[in-house]
Motif scaffolding. Sequence first.
Motif, PDB file in Angstrom:
ATOM      1  N   CYS A  49     -15.033 -31.798  -6.145  1.00 49.26           N
ATOM      2  CA  CYS A  49     -14.225 -32.726  -5.330  1.00 49.26           C
ATOM      3  C   CYS A  49     -15.050 -33.624  -4.421  1.00 49.26           C
ATOM      4  O   CYS A  49     -14.491 -34.481  -3.743  1.00 49.26           O
ATOM      5  CB  CYS A  49     -13.213 -31.933  -4.492  1.00 49.26           C
ATOM      6  SG  CYS A  49     -13.951 -31.039  -3.104  1.00 49.26           S
TER       7      CYS A  49
ATOM      8  N   CYS B 173     -11.185 -27.791  -2.614  1.00 49.20           N
ATOM      9  CA  CYS B 173     -10.611 -27.658  -3.959  1.00 49.20           C
ATOM     10  C   CYS B 173     -10.601 -26.216  -4.436  1.00 49.20           C
ATOM     11  O   CYS B 173     -10.186 -25.955  -5.561  1.00 49.20           O
ATOM     12  CB  CYS B 173     -11.369 -28.537  -4.951  1.00 49.20           C
ATOM     13  SG  CYS B 173     -13.040 -27.941  -5.347  1.00 49.20           S
TER      14      CYS B 173
ATOM     15  N   CYS C  83     -15.368 -23.739  -2.126  1.00 45.77           N
ATOM     16  CA  CYS C  83     -15.150 -25.031  -1.476  1.00 45.77           C
ATOM     17  C   CYS C  83     -13.798 -24.971  -0.776  1.00 45.77           C
ATOM     18  O   CYS C  83     -12.790 -24.583  -1.375  1.00 45.77           O
ATOM     19  CB  CYS C  83     -15.158 -26.147  -2.518  1.00 45.77           C
ATOM     20  SG  CYS C  83     -14.650 -27.747  -1.843  1.00 45.77           S
TER      21      CYS C  83
ATOM     22  N   CYS D 221     -19.686 -30.883  -3.276  1.00 46.17           N
ATOM     23  CA  CYS D 221     -18.987 -30.102  -4.294  1.00 46.17           C
ATOM     24  C   CYS D 221     -18.924 -30.899  -5.591  1.00 46.17           C
ATOM     25  O   CYS D 221     -18.523 -32.061  -5.591  1.00 46.17           O
ATOM     26  CB  CYS D 221     -17.580 -29.772  -3.799  1.00 46.17           C
ATOM     27  SG  CYS D 221     -16.560 -28.920  -5.022  1.00 46.17           S
TER      28      CYS D 221
HETATM   29 FE    FE Z   1     -14.550 -28.889  -3.888  1.00 50.16          FE
END
Ligand code: FE
Length: 135
Positions: A55, A104, A101, A52
Amino acid sequence: MTTKPTPRIEKSDAEWRSELSPMQYRVLREKATERPFSGEYDHSFEPGTYVCAGCGQPLFTSDAKFDSGCGWPAFSTPAAPDSVAEERDASHGMIRTEVLCSRCSGHLGHVFDDGPGPTHLRYCINSAALKHQPK
Ligand code: FE
């Protein structure tokens, strides 16, 4: 199936804006879609893991990546079942399944059931939401 994401990373809008590039911010936090055939990973098939961009959580692997021809990176399955969360998306006059995700809650793209592999799934993901880590 629709699952509720459980945000494990929560940041203020100002924090996200300062950490992400404008394009990453637009996709991850504002659910924008990058122009087809414009993303850096659309036609990249280097071995590795896609994490990601918000994050760093591992989301997809190169093993599951295929050339869908639709203009965005496509994967047949997530790196792990709980890497991503899914939500019903009724925007833009379509019923789609949004992919986020799970850590996050960043917007990644959508999943469709027209994939070529054994899962028949096509995770259609914005390059800007991903970062490739070579194997
Ligand atoms: Fe993320």
